[in-house]
Motif scaffolding. Sequence first.
Motif, PDB file in Angstrom:
ATOM      1  N   MET A   1       0.845  -1.202   0.000  1.00  0.00           N
ATOM      2  CA  MET A   1       0.000   0.000   0.000  1.00  0.00           C
ATOM      3  C   MET A   1       0.876   1.247   0.000  1.00  0.00           C
ATOM      4  O   MET A   1       1.988   1.228   0.516  1.00  0.00           O
ATOM      5  N   GLU A   2       0.352   2.312  -0.534  1.00  0.00           N
ATOM      6  CA  GLU A   2       1.081   3.580  -0.517  1.00  0.00           C
ATOM      7  C   GLU A   2       1.232   4.053   0.924  1.00  0.00           C
ATOM      8  O   GLU A   2       0.428   3.745   1.792  1.00  0.00           O
ATOM      9  N   ALA A   3       2.263   4.861   1.135  1.00  0.00           N
ATOM     10  CA  ALA A   3       2.564   5.345   2.486  1.00  0.00           C
ATOM     11  C   ALA A   3       1.455   6.247   3.013  1.00  0.00           C
ATOM     12  O   ALA A   3       0.749   6.904   2.255  1.00  0.00           O
ATOM     13  N   PHE A   4       1.354   6.279   4.335  1.00  0.00           N
ATOM     14  CA  PHE A   4       0.289   7.055   4.984  1.00  0.00           C
ATOM     15  C   PHE A   4       0.868   8.077   5.955  1.00  0.00           C
ATOM     16  O   PHE A   4       0.323   9.137   6.157  1.00  0.00           O
ATOM     17  N   GLY A   5       1.964   7.718   6.585  1.00  0.00           N
ATOM     18  CA  GLY A   5       2.688   8.659   7.435  1.00  0.00           C
ATOM     19  C   GLY A   5       2.014   9.034   8.732  1.00  0.00           C
ATOM     20  O   GLY A   5       2.182  10.156   9.225  1.00  0.00           O
ATOM     21  N   SER A   6       1.256   8.109   9.333  1.00  0.00           N
ATOM     22  CA  SER A   6       0.498   8.492  10.530  1.00  0.00           C
ATOM     23  C   SER A   6       1.155   8.073  11.844  1.00  0.00           C
ATOM     24  O   SER A   6       0.977   8.726  12.861  1.00  0.00           O
ATOM     25  N   CYS A   7       1.948   7.000  11.851  1.00  0.00           N
ATOM     26  CA  CYS A   7       2.392   6.470  13.143  1.00  0.00           C
ATOM     27  C   CYS A   7       3.556   7.263  13.740  1.00  0.00           C
ATOM     28  O   CYS A   7       3.768   7.218  14.950  1.00  0.00           O
ATOM     29  N   ARG A   8       4.284   7.950  12.925  1.00  0.00           N
ATOM     30  CA  ARG A   8       5.408   8.800  13.339  1.00  0.00           C
ATOM     31  C   ARG A   8       6.547   8.009  13.976  1.00  0.00           C
ATOM     32  O   ARG A   8       7.331   8.547  14.762  1.00  0.00           O
ATOM     33  N   MET A   9       6.654   6.741  13.665  1.00  0.00           N
ATOM     34  CA  MET A   9       7.756   5.943  14.175  1.00  0.00           C
ATOM     35  C   MET A   9       8.972   6.019  13.260  1.00  0.00           C
ATOM     36  O   MET A   9      10.103   5.848  13.684  1.00  0.00           O
ATOM     37  N   CYS A  10       8.729   6.198  11.982  1.00  0.00           N
ATOM     38  CA  CYS A  10       9.805   5.966  10.999  1.00  0.00           C
ATOM     39  C   CYS A  10      10.600   7.248  10.720  1.00  0.00           C
ATOM     40  O   CYS A  10      11.196   7.404   9.661  1.00  0.00           O
ATOM     41  N   LEU A  11      10.613   8.162  11.682  1.00  0.00           N
ATOM     42  CA  LEU A  11      11.290   9.434  11.468  1.00  0.00           C
ATOM     43  C   LEU A  11      12.789   9.229  11.252  1.00  0.00           C
ATOM     44  O   LEU A  11      13.379   8.316  11.830  1.00  0.00           O
ATOM     45  N   VAL A  12      13.385  10.071  10.424  1.00  0.00           N
ATOM     46  CA  VAL A  12      14.822  10.018  10.165  1.00  0.00           C
ATOM     47  C   VAL A  12      15.364  11.444  10.168  1.00  0.00           C
ATOM     48  O   VAL A  12      14.596  12.413  10.171  1.00  0.00           O
ATOM     49  N   GLU A  13      16.666  11.542  10.150  1.00  0.00           N
ATOM     50  CA  GLU A  13      17.292  12.852   9.984  1.00  0.00           C
ATOM     51  C   GLU A  13      17.976  12.874   8.631  1.00  0.00           C
ATOM     52  O   GLU A  13      18.689  11.933   8.277  1.00  0.00           O
TER      53      GLU A  13
END
Lengths: 98, 955
Positions: free
Chosen positions: B57-69
């Motif tokens: 599935m396309e990304a949704f960006g809701s959980c905020r776990m996969c943050l990067v710098e």
Amino acid sequence: MSTSADGGSLPRLRYMADQIARNFLALGHDKAILATADHIDMFWDPRMKAMIFADDRAQLGPVAGPAIDYLASGLHPEHQTRATEFNKAGEVGHSDAG
Amino acid sequence: MGYEHQKDFGTPKAKSDTMVSLTIDGRAVTVPAGTSVMRAAREIGGDIPSLCATDNMEAFGSCRMCLVEIDGMRGTPASCTTPVQTDMVVKTQTPRLEKLRRGVMELYISDHPLDCLTCSANNDCELQDRAADVGLRDVRYGYEGANHLVAPTDNSNPYFQFEPSKCIVCSRCVRACADVQGTFALTVDGRGFASMISASQAEDNFLSSECVSCGACVQACPTASLQEKSVKAIGLPERAVVTTCAYCGVGCTFRAEMRGEQLVRMVPYKDGKANRGHSCVKGRFAYGYANHKDRITSPMIRDSIKDPWREVTWEEALGFASGKIQAIKEQHGAMALGGITSSRCTNEETFLVQKLIRSVFGANNVDTCARVCHSPTGYGLKTTFGTSAGTQDFDSVMDTDVVLLIGANPTDGHPVFASRMKQRLRQGAKLIVIDPRRIDLVRSAHIEAAHHLPLQPGTNVAVLTAMAHVIVTEGLANEAFINERCDTDAYAEWAAFVSDAKHSPETLEPVTRVPADELRGAARLYATGGNAAIYYGLGVTEHSQGSSTVMAIANLAMATGNIGRPGVGVNPLRGQNNVQGACDMGSFPHELPGYRHLSDGATRELFEKDWGVSLDPNPGLRINNMLDAAVDGSFKAIYIQGEDILQSDPNTQHVAAGLEAMECVIVHDLFLNETANYAHVFLPGSTFLEKNGTFTNAERRIQPVRRVMDPANGYEDWEVTQLLANALGAQWHYTHPSQILDEIARLTPSFAGVSWAMLEERGSIQWPVNEKFPEGSPVMHVEEFVRGKGMFVVTDYVPTDEKTGPRYPLLLTTGRILSQYNVGAQTRRTANTVWHAEDMLEMHPTDAENRGLNDGDWARLASRTGETTLRVTVTDRVAPGVVYTTFHHPATQANVVTTDFSDWATNCPEYKVTAVQVMPSNGPTDWQEDYREQAERSRRIAGEMGAEGMMEPAE
């Protein structure tokens, strides 16, 4: 139209032959006769052929009747459509998967 | 090796020829443009934690776990929604990110049960894994605040349950239902803390909602919130075996996940080329029939069909069967013997059955269920294109601009393919539906057909000829394609025929009942809308002009140049899991494997040398002709593997008469099916889970079937056929299906390059596979038709002889639904009965009112052939004058009313057009009662005693 008690499956065979003929009519009368004969030659089993060869030709329509005459005389028509052309021993192209 | 999930890359694979190079945690990586940072990291072995991302599935960006710098980028972007850029420098693990992730996880866990040790997802839970990944040690918020821990569980679906208390509202399930399945049954109800996953309306549960139980949400769920009941009952699987579904012609690939010899669950295989990780309710969940109490695992015999069955050893059963066959052969000749191969069994098994009949019985009286479904496809496409193989693969639909769907209902019959079609339609492709019923696709979530042509049943050829008239007379034909690729004389003749005014939509409207302007609009759209693909099913083939309709379809595709590239083509939606394979293996009475006619001496010689026998050069009997010959007295014995002709073939009384007239009926099946009521020998069969072999799906894709448990009956089906052959003196010595596949490859040019080892390595391949096509053939007729020029064929409309009249004023047409499969032998023995416990008669409100019938009333359905009784559903999905039913339940006896009319070329029965009358009724007909009693008597097994000392029926 299904098998009848006194005629066995003959009424059905007559119906099938005439139905095939009706659907080849667009080819023209003479070609329809050959195409009907070709189809029956390639797809009917020997028993079915024997039954209809022995039947009264007057029971068949103006295309199916001559087509059965043609086959009953021992002739085998050339292929009239690609439906009766099959792969040769080593060939791949044809398929009539249903 | 143990059990491992398939790797999840987080976001879908990007399709681009442009490559982008970047650095992630000091490691260089190059990926296609459009790839997410998350996927790029996972492709080089990194693992950015995530909860709401999954790669189908396309990304949704809701959980905020996969943050990067990312150097030069402000803040901490989500890696799932951030596409890679050239020379990007990414860090996935820093003190700042650690703190953020731990904080997010604390919030999730503050509203989550802490019963991991007793949770069914223990050790298989992404939330658990992510908590470990981020190093969560405590939850500073405590657990005294408001929470969702007492939310009630929804157990309504028979196969999975929904526990909202464990839900983290990642919305993967909602997106799976929308983007993958296309049903849109799920939503996030409420906002903020009140957000909850909901199936349809607030008062619905999963069962009452529009959920079709495909399992996509269960597969997507990262916790135990949506989980299979089988996992809760059994525990987690320990290993997985990749195999192929045994239901429909899509041929989905699954992982059979096992614990010991117990199947825990079937999970769609993400690398399955036909299904790409999706499934439907049948393949995903409806495998319980393999262990149903009705399953027969011992051979049985009886002298008369009036006697109860006797359980015997294999030796006695085979001796009994071979004795009867030999006696009949001596007395009546080989022509009195025949058989039916199974389009549900493997290629290897089907090959052996036709080999048994041709080389051991000595006759060519072999046929398969393609007779009653797609045999007109074979005839029609061979006449026009030179070959009847479907021209495209399933992926092709993603390149189409216009879908022309005729006589098919893929959301019910080919659901996984339908989901892909719906994806393309939601992207903007247009849809034309030609069907007497308003099928779901005409108007469903985010989809509306540009044109629905609700034609009168039996007028397919007239409608298609009218469309051709529009295309030719309005100058919409693709002259360049025709001149280059087709026989131009044949085109000229055909064009003159269709141009005649008598074939205009206006002239034919009284016949077709399709408004002329609607038909013109549909024809123009097909011809000018871009890549146009035709998908069709049994609403095309099961007619007296089925073959002609297929030819008319091919004519349209050729006239508009819609052949030979992705996104176009003529696509028969083949029904059975291996009907393509059964035909490839020479199941038709007129040809040997590889579509070579029996009259060809060189082909016969090839087989005769290999098999060590001489072969009859004459065509044999088709199924309907076998029954006629049986009634005549010249056909006496039949071996039927995996086929139930008494329930599935038309004119039930005629089928019964044919079977009753035979002296030896051998049924080789899982259950005592309806045909077994007339059998003398029952040989128990094996399921697809209990055998090795291959199936070939509608795309010509040969796929492996792998044994995951021992056959309950003791033998794989090919072994049973070998035992019978050897009891008749054959001396076959196969020890593994790979040897049979080698023989097939040796004798069949289109399979020349296929072997078990090759399939183990590649997973699947589309035939032809030979020196010219060593990698197989996804799309056919790319530069030219494989047999020379495309041939236009004049298809004159010949109305069916099945006419309505004062006594039978309505037209009955039939079809299938999603949850049940064909005669229901498998699906009726699973929990799928919760969705379709009986066949119903769909009737328009006007017709119902005229007869005093209300929704749910019993009605007598009568035709010139027979009558039956079933209950009515009043609906405007059918037009006035048309009624519709399914044929999944033997008690309905739907085929008691269907006729002996059939396609002129192939004898495919005209199931779709029966003149009927419908009247109120009190209950079952005398025939239904007599049939039920006879079936019960016939299923008695000697030695099984009830409390009263009476023998009890098997079912």
